[in-house]
Scaffold this motif. Structure first.
Motif, short mmCIF file in Angstrom:
data_model
loop_
_atom_site.label_atom_id
_atom_site.label_comp_id
_atom_site.label_asym_id
_atom_site.label_seq_id
_atom_site.Cartn_x
_atom_site.Cartn_y
_atom_site.Cartn_z
N GLN A 206 38.50 -18.62 60.38
CA GLN A 206 38.04 -18.54 58.93
C GLN A 206 38.94 -17.46 57.95
O GLN A 206 39.15 -18.05 56.92
CB GLN A 206 36.68 -17.98 58.80
N SER A 209 41.99 -19.23 57.33
CA SER A 209 41.78 -20.65 56.42
C SER A 209 41.68 -20.29 54.92
O SER A 209 41.44 -21.25 54.37
CB SER A 209 40.52 -21.19 56.92
N THR A 210 41.93 -19.19 54.52
CA THR A 210 41.87 -18.87 53.17
C THR A 210 43.01 -17.95 52.51
O THR A 210 43.28 -17.13 53.38
CB THR A 210 40.36 -17.96 52.63
N LYS A 216 39.70 -13.16 52.94
CA LYS A 216 40.23 -12.94 54.23
C LYS A 216 39.84 -11.51 55.03
O LYS A 216 39.53 -11.51 56.02
CB LYS A 216 41.78 -13.00 53.89
#
Length: 331
Positions: A206, A209-210, A216
């Motif tokens: 996750q 993915s940002t 983050k």
């Protein structure tokens, strides 16, 4: 002939070897093709019709995982038979796509990067085409940037060794049956069971993915809280346990403590909807990059030296006590 093709973005190699073999648990899994190895008889107008010109031209550039299967599909007589075939091929595509995602995480263990796995393709001329699957997520590096990074052959091979380690937490012994109509739903590609290592790896995914750095950093902190069983006094316990666990001279431990402590200030402002202090906002990329480096060291140490600290359910009390004793012991 059928093909499973999984393109990889933001990666290059020091040498121009045509392909690398990827193995898992002693078995050949798939090839990684640095340059295109698919013939024009495959990458043709029919391929473009099914998957679009963009994906056709992208695959011609190389850098993709490839599985070739010489299995011939028997003629089907009913729609039900076709559905069964598509379900089987869809399960195969999800497996290889999921394996590529895990390999991407292995490359992160080697070094910070923004290697992305945007889609997977199943192609078979005998059924007139195939189908794609996409995941609309772009991976960014620790500074929130999307940059191409060069890997050596040795680094790729080291990532392959990590694939065996991570497979223990991601690959299930039983195959989940899928309906072909749901091929774009990736919720069960990586089955999130409750053990702490798997939860931590999920939070890393996750975070990567940002590109929004406060988010983050918040995900990075969740990884540390999971591994170090922190449920209260978070802003002190997490930096303390991280620093003591990694060890080293006092100066190194103090630096780790400060990195995690500063990260908490960012995370707290973000999750509570507050302004991030200007002095922190100006160096968000450095805070995120430093925390990423600390997290990588922590994860490697857990996975290689302290696998017994993986916990689930009420077993967290055992691991929590371990870190209480470690901190009190001062080593």
């Amino acid at each position: 002939m059928e093909y499973y093709i999984v393109p990889v973005d933001n990666i290059e190699f020091e040498n121009n070897n045509n392909s690398y073999l990827v193995t898992m648990q002693g078995n050949n899994l798939m090839d990684f093709c640095v340059s295109n190895s698919l013939p024009p008889s495959i990458l043709n107008d029919n391929f473009q019709f099914w998957f679009g010109k963009f994906h056709l031209e992208r695959i011609k550039q190389g850098n993709y995982f490839l599985v070739q299967d010489f299995h011939v599909i028997e003629p089907f007589k009913t729609d039900e038979e076709l559905q069964k075939i598509m379900n089987d091929k869809n399960a195969g595509l999800h497996f290889f796509y999921g394996s590529a995602l895990i390999f991407s995480l292995c490359l992160w263990i080697i070094k910070d990067n923004s290697v992305s796995i945007p889609l997977g393709i199943y192609h078979n001329n005998s059924i007139g085409g195939g189908f794609p699957m996409t995941k609309n997520v772009m991976i960014s590096n620790s500074r929130g940037a999307y940059n191409t990074l060069v890997f050596s052959k040795e680094e790729f091979q080291k990532a392959n060794e990590w694939l065996d380690v991570l497979a223990e937490y991601f690959i299930e012994d039983t195959v989940v049956e899928r309906e072909y109509s749901d091929y774009n739903n990736l919720n069960s590609d990586i089955n999130h069971n409750t053990n702490s290592f798997k939860r931590a790896l999920t939070y890393i995914e996750q975070a990567r993915s940002t590109s929004f750095l406060p988010a983050k950093i918040a995900h990075y902190i969740s990884v540390l809280e999971t591994l170090f069983v922190v449920t209260d006094s978070n802003t002190y316990k997490t930096p303390e346990r991280t620093a003591v666990f990694l060890g080293g001279p006092k100066e190194e431990r103090s630096n780790v403590f400060k990195i995690v402590k500063d990260s908490y200030k960012v995370r707290s402002s973000y999750v509570h909807g507050s302004d991030i202090a200007k002095k922190l906002n100006k160096k968000l990329d450095h805070i995120s990059s430093d925390l990423d480096s600390v997290l990588r060291k922590v994860l490697i140490k857990f996975l290689t030296e302290f696998k017994e600290l993986n916990y689930s359910g009420n077993d967290y009390t055992r691991v929590d006590q371990y870190f209480v004793d470690l901190v009190l012991g001062g080593s």
